[in-house]
Design a protein around this motif. Structure first.
Motif, PDB file in Angstrom:
ATOM      1  N   TYR A  90      41.697  30.409  33.859  1.00 43.73           N
ATOM      2  CA  TYR A  90      40.871  29.257  34.237  1.00 43.73           C
ATOM      3  C   TYR A  90      39.582  29.120  33.448  1.00 43.73           C
ATOM      4  O   TYR A  90      38.932  28.069  33.510  1.00 43.73           O
ATOM      5  CB  TYR A  90      40.538  29.335  35.731  1.00 43.73           C
ATOM      6  N   ASN A 135      36.643  30.186  33.967  1.00 43.75           N
ATOM      7  CA  ASN A 135      35.495  29.858  34.819  1.00 43.75           C
ATOM      8  C   ASN A 135      34.489  30.989  34.741  1.00 43.75           C
ATOM      9  O   ASN A 135      34.687  32.072  35.286  1.00 43.75           O
ATOM     10  CB  ASN A 135      35.948  29.646  36.267  1.00 43.75           C
ATOM     11  N   VAL A 177      42.541  36.214  35.946  1.00 43.03           N
ATOM     12  CA  VAL A 177      42.204  34.881  36.470  1.00 43.03           C
ATOM     13  C   VAL A 177      41.231  34.173  35.537  1.00 43.03           C
ATOM     14  O   VAL A 177      41.353  32.961  35.301  1.00 43.03           O
ATOM     15  CB  VAL A 177      41.619  35.000  37.890  1.00 43.03           C
ATOM     16  N   HIS A 178      40.290  34.912  34.969  1.00 43.18           N
ATOM     17  CA  HIS A 178      39.330  34.304  34.043  1.00 43.18           C
ATOM     18  C   HIS A 178      40.032  33.763  32.793  1.00 43.18           C
ATOM     19  O   HIS A 178      39.708  32.671  32.312  1.00 43.18           O
ATOM     20  CB  HIS A 178      38.270  35.322  33.645  1.00 43.18           C
ATOM     21  N   ARG A 197      45.582  30.435  43.710  1.00 45.82           N
ATOM     22  CA  ARG A 197      46.426  31.077  42.702  1.00 45.82           C
ATOM     23  C   ARG A 197      46.268  32.591  42.727  1.00 45.82           C
ATOM     24  O   ARG A 197      47.247  33.333  42.570  1.00 45.82           O
ATOM     25  CB  ARG A 197      46.089  30.535  41.306  1.00 45.82           C
ATOM     26  N   ALA A 254      36.181  33.403  44.957  1.00 50.19           N
ATOM     27  CA  ALA A 254      36.251  31.969  44.673  1.00 50.19           C
ATOM     28  C   ALA A 254      36.090  31.154  45.949  1.00 50.19           C
ATOM     29  O   ALA A 254      35.420  30.099  45.950  1.00 50.19           O
ATOM     30  CB  ALA A 254      37.577  31.637  43.991  1.00 50.19           C
ATOM     31  N   GLU A 298      41.554  25.982  43.818  1.00 47.96           N
ATOM     32  CA  GLU A 298      42.752  26.272  43.025  1.00 47.96           C
ATOM     33  C   GLU A 298      42.747  27.725  42.553  1.00 47.96           C
ATOM     34  O   GLU A 298      43.782  28.413  42.605  1.00 47.96           O
ATOM     35  CB  GLU A 298      42.806  25.329  41.820  1.00 47.96           C
ATOM     36  N   ILE A 299      41.577  28.217  42.109  1.00 55.16           N
ATOM     37  CA  ILE A 299      41.468  29.607  41.667  1.00 55.16           C
ATOM     38  C   ILE A 299      41.761  30.556  42.827  1.00 55.16           C
ATOM     39  O   ILE A 299      42.518  31.532  42.687  1.00 55.16           O
ATOM     40  CB  ILE A 299      40.063  29.880  41.098  1.00 55.16           C
ATOM     41  N   SER A 300      41.177  30.268  43.996  1.00 56.10           N
ATOM     42  CA  SER A 300      41.391  31.118  45.166  1.00 56.10           C
ATOM     43  C   SER A 300      42.865  31.151  45.556  1.00 56.10           C
ATOM     44  O   SER A 300      43.435  32.228  45.800  1.00 56.10           O
ATOM     45  CB  SER A 300      40.550  30.606  46.341  1.00 56.10           C
ATOM     46  N   LEU A 342      32.613  32.506  38.079  1.00 51.95           N
ATOM     47  CA  LEU A 342      33.346  33.367  39.004  1.00 51.95           C
ATOM     48  C   LEU A 342      32.913  34.827  38.861  1.00 51.95           C
ATOM     49  O   LEU A 342      32.900  35.577  39.839  1.00 51.95           O
ATOM     50  CB  LEU A 342      34.854  33.243  38.752  1.00 51.95           C
ATOM     51  N   ASP A 361      38.332  23.007  41.919  1.00 48.80           N
ATOM     52  CA  ASP A 361      38.680  24.056  40.957  1.00 48.80           C
ATOM     53  C   ASP A 361      38.578  25.436  41.598  1.00 48.80           C
ATOM     54  O   ASP A 361      39.432  26.312  41.361  1.00 48.80           O
ATOM     55  CB  ASP A 361      37.753  23.983  39.743  1.00 48.80           C
TER      56      ASP A 361
END
Length: 420
Positions: A103, A105, A99-100, A327, A162, A323-325, A108, A320
């Motif tokens: 995105y 982020n 995930v990192h 996905r 997230a 969206e991360i959560s 996170l 954002d």
């Protein structure tokens, strides 16, 4: 083979310390940007990159632990609670890395990596010796079922991290109306649940380090198919002061604690299993230790813990985080469905000659599947976005944790071997 197991243990320790270092770097990236003389973006990126690098190296060490233990032990290390939880921690780190990379982020990591650390520490509570596989586990479907189910749950964990960040980010601590206070309370309560799990670790390792031990003898009576009653006396060992004694038991030895010379009450008879009283006692101590730890943190902070974290998330776009959560959960859901339901039923047919038996672990796996099905349906078809979808992601992972921890420690069933 002993050399491989010793090397595996060393790799595991290296992974744990690298995860701790990674969390510290991510925490500095979040909190330190307010006092840094550099641009906030430069400070966050620098420490975030160091933290991510430490996380990747730690995950490689964790992967080394997994395969060397597999080779040294002769079977995939997912057959008991220690092995499964260490694998889950490795899977969560893998999900975070994926995930990192998508995105980028940095913040996170300050929420996802503590979950890995807590889960690894929780695994260390259980015996770490390599144990021979029982017949029901000696099948290649075990490898497929457990690893895919845990990988799906790992992505749920990242989605939870997230979502919790999103809730803390959007809550308004200046509101004093009923709706505002309710939002503040439930967000704080979500953080408190995590602190209770930390409290469990503090209590277990604290009393274990002090060498605490009390013993009881418990008589259990079973009636066979011919109607003949058979009694058996077993020894139950407590490593936490017995607030709850086993049902229908006698004291063998009792180590007093703060003036308590005997248990306060006996475990109810409807709790199944010889270790039911000990497990209930562990749950009570977890809540007590969590309350004490939470109280200490509140005294230090002098306000809600979420209110302490909230200012450090002010630069993050909550959309954002949502969206991360979403996905992460969307990736994890089909993997979990395959592992926890489809592959699990195939394995159950081979091991127990039935696809479904309403075992507590099977029931809660189904509950988890239905809950995340509802999450995806409500978000995609009914437009549940923002805080509503974030709350669903948080509650969903709490269901996952109850399936992993509560079912194994509290409810007796075919999967209870993992909690021994």
């Amino acid at each position: 083979m002993k050399w491989w197991l010793d090397f595996s243990s060393d790799a595991f320790i290296v992974a744990f310390y690298l995860y701790c270092a990674s969390f510290i770097c991510f925490a500095i990236a979040v909190a330190g940007k307010r006092w840094s003389n550099r641009k906030p973006e430069d400070h966050t990126n620098r420490w975030g990159k160091i933290g991510f690098g430490a996380a990747v190296v730690g995950w490689v060490a964790h992967l080394t632990f997994f395969f060397t233990r597999w080779y040294g032990g002769g079977h995939i290390p997912t057959s008991n609670m220690y092995e499964f939880m260490t694998f889950l921690g490795m899977a969560i780190m893998f999900a975070f890395i994926i995930v990192h990379l998508i995105y980028r982020n940095m913040i996170l990591g300050a929420f996802a990596i503590p979950l890995v650390i807590i889960i690894i520490a929780y695994a260390s509570v259980f015996p770490s010796e390599v144990q021979p596989l029982i017949p029901a586990l000696n099948n290649y479907w075990l490898k497929i079922h457990v690893t895919t189910a845990a990988t799906g749950e790992a992505f749920f964990a990242v989605g939870f991290a997230a979502a919790l960040m999103q809730l803390i980010r959007v809550v308004d601590f200046t509101r004093t109306d009923k709706a505002g206070r309710r939002a503040q309370f439930w967000t704080e309560f979500s953080l408190f649940v995590i602190i209770v799990l930390v409290g469990f670790l503090v209590a277990v390792f604290g009393f274990r380090g002090a060498g605490y031990e009390s013993k009881f003898s418990q008589e259990t009576v079973t009636i066979d198919e011919n109607g003949i009653a058979n009694s058996e006396v077993k020894e139950v060992i407590y490593s936490l002061p017995p607030i709850v004694a086993p049902y229908n038991s006698d004291t063998i030895s009792f180590q007093s604690f703060i003036g308590m010379s005997e248990p306060l009450f006996e475990s109810p008879s409807w709790l199944n299993g010889v270790n039911a009283g000990r497990k209930l006692n562990t749950v009570i101590w977890s809540v007590i230790a969590g309350l004490v730890l939470y109280g200490i943190l509140r005294l230090i902070a002098r306000k809600k813990l979420t209110a302490v974290i909230h200012p450090h998330l002010s630069d993050i776009d909550p959309d954002d985080l949502e969206e991360i959560s979403y996905r992460a959960i969307a990736i994890g859901f089909p993997i979990f469905t395959l592992g926890a339901l489809i592959f699990a039923m195939i394995w159950a047919e081979i091991a127990w000659s039935r696809f479904w038996g309403w075992d507590p672990k099977e029931v809660w796996a189904l509950v988890t599947f239905l809950f995340y099905s509802a999450y995806l349906h409500l978000r995609l078809s009914k437009g549940w976005q923002g805080t509503r979808s974030a709350w669903l992601a948080v509650i969903g992972f709490l269901v996952v944790m109850f399936t992993l921890v509560g079912v194994n420690l509290v409810i007796a069933g075919l999967h209870s071997y993992a909690g021994v």
